[in-house]
Structure formats: C-alpha cells, structure tokens
Design an enzyme around this catalytic site. Sequence first.
Site, PDB file in Angstrom:
ATOM      1  CB  CYS A  47      20.891 111.135 -11.441  1.00 22.52           C
ATOM      2  SG  CYS A  47      19.161 111.031 -11.964  1.00 22.52           S
ATOM      3  CE  LYS A 105      11.164 106.739 -12.367  1.00 20.91           C
ATOM      4  NZ  LYS A 105      10.872 105.772 -11.253  1.00 20.91           N
ATOM      5  CB  SER A 118      15.544 105.912 -12.784  1.00 25.00           C
ATOM      6  OG  SER A 118      14.413 105.818 -11.939  1.00 25.00           O
ATOM      7  CG  HIS A 132      21.292 106.466 -12.034  1.00 18.93           C
ATOM      8  ND1 HIS A 132      21.848 106.861 -10.833  1.00 18.93           N
ATOM      9  CD2 HIS A 132      20.125 107.157 -12.163  1.00 18.93           C
ATOM     10  CE1 HIS A 132      21.041 107.736 -10.251  1.00 18.93           C
ATOM     11  NE2 HIS A 132      20.000 107.945 -11.027  1.00 18.93           N
ATOM     12  CD  GLU A 154      24.981 105.160 -10.520  1.00 19.57           C
ATOM     13  OE1 GLU A 154      23.980 105.630  -9.941  1.00 19.57           O
ATOM     14  OE2 GLU A 154      25.471 105.649 -11.567  1.00 19.57           O
ATOM     15  NE  ARG A 171      10.704 102.992  -5.747  1.00 23.01           N
ATOM     16  CZ  ARG A 171      11.732 103.712  -6.199  1.00 23.01           C
ATOM     17  NH1 ARG A 171      12.867 103.733  -5.541  1.00 23.01           N
ATOM     18  NH2 ARG A 171      11.603 104.415  -7.325  1.00 23.01           N
TER      19      ARG A 171
END
Length: 309
Positions: free
Chosen positions: A142, A163, A194, A237, A239, A251
């Site tokens: 990323c 985003k 993200s 990502h 992972e 969040r």
Amino acid sequence: MPIVIDKDIPAYKILTGERIFVMDKERAVAQNIRPIEIAILNLMPTKETTETQFMRLLSNSPLQVNITLIKTSSYNATHVDKSHLDRFYKTYDEIKGQKFDGMIITGAPLENMPFEKVAYWKELKEIFDWTKSNVTSTIFICWGAQAALYHFYGIKKHPLKEKCFGIFAHQRIRDGVAEPLMRGISDEFHMPHSRHTIIYAKDILHINGLKILAYSKKAGASIIKSVDNRQVFVTGHMEYDRFTLKNEYERDKAAGLGTKPPVNYFADKDLTEVKMIWSSTANLFYINWLNYYVYQVTPYDITTIDDNK
C-alpha cells in the site's frame, strides 16, 4: 513447517488458537534446519494486528520461517504499548548488518502527506536502498509500495476525490509468460483497499524495469514487480482479516470523516456480516512468493545474498 516467533508475542496465542503451526524460538534452535529469514518493517499504527495478519499468511507454507519484526528509530509509534515494541521489535540500526531471504514493508496512513514530509522518510529511504543488496525479495504494501515506487522509479501517487475503500475486482495481466507469483490465482480476483491516493498504470508502462501483474479499473495498478523479481509492489491489503475494513469504517465514522461504507464488503443491510472473498488469493500469493521468489532463489549461505542478482 511453522513460522518461528517468540511464544510471548500476542500473535503466538492467536495463531495457536486458530490451529496454525507456530514454533517458539527455544524449540526451533534445537532443529538442524536452515530456516527462511523474513523481516517485517511494520509501519502501521495497529502493530499487533498487522504483525498477526502477516504471520498468519507466512505460516501457511511447508517452509520453516523465522520472523524478525522491525520498527523505525527516527519515529516513535504512539498507538502501541512501548513495552511491546521494546520486547519484540528491533530497530534498523540493530539489523542492518544482517541478511534476509525476504522482507515485507507495510503501509502507513500517510497517503495525503508528501513523502519528504514524513518524519522517518530519510531512514525509510536508507532501508529501501539497503534491501537491494541485503534481501533476496521484498514486498512493499500500500503506502509502502507507493513510497518505494516513488523512491526507486520516480512514480508519483495521485490524490483521489473519494477514498478507495472496500473490496475491488482485479484482472491478471496475461501476456503469455508464466508468472510464478500469480500461479493458481484466478484471472479475476479480489483484494481489499483502503487509501486516499492511487498509482496509475500509465505511469508504470514506460519503465523497462517494472511489470504490471494485476490491475483494477477502480483501484489502479495493484500488483507490480521488478523484472528481476527482487521487488514486489502491492497497492492493496491482501493481508487484511475479515473485520479490518469494518473496524476502519467504524473508526472513520466515529471521527466524523464522512467515509462511505466499504464497497462489496458487507453482506447485509445492517453492515454487520462480512463477505471475505480475498483470503484464498492472499494465501496463494504469499505461498508463491515464499516458494518461487525466496526459497528457490535465495542462497543457502545467507551471507552471500549481495551476490544474488
């Protein structure tokens, strides 16, 4: 074979509970095996979560893998217990005299900041350069991928109006050349993203030393490698575990950032159930990397990695 980690690190208990084969260091040293040495430079604020995610993927292999966790010395993380870092992490200064078969450099939530303004940019550039002669193959994740592409090749990141957040479909680039890193991965696969910036494929295509392996219409160039296989850049990502994006969304929502729910992620209108449609790709990708880009090419005498070009 297992990954080898300290039995007191939180990931040990989590992975053991998932029936993943992990081995503590005391048991490992009693075995006469040349393990694969993997370093993880963890730049994420969620240190314990991130280290567990990568250890989970690296454990799904017949190879014995020793893990060394690394932190920056020019910036002190504030979102993790200092005692955890002091006990389980080493600084770059402590490991720069070593060689590693493979390395992972994670992302960081810094996409909107110019690279030169990052507190540890000078140190990170030094680590980037160090990997070229001290690591057989490095994966950049990323923001880490964007930073490395900028440092090594001058490729710029571009801000997004909204985003890039969710699970996106990607297409393998098939050019008639068998690519071991993508072996077994479907022509179309999914990966979490993200981030607030993007790398455009058009900025990579003219660079002879790079090859795009996968692309997304929404997320841009997503898997890129150097032609010598010593650098792999992943802009998403793989992972991430099942609830990582859910936690990030909650969040952002609590912070009043106006972030929309991650696309193609929740399975219900209440935004509680998650469709995990990327885990098989993630496991194949990291198995392929460990096997074809690390194990089969790294020298048995790890001190000679500098000659492995």
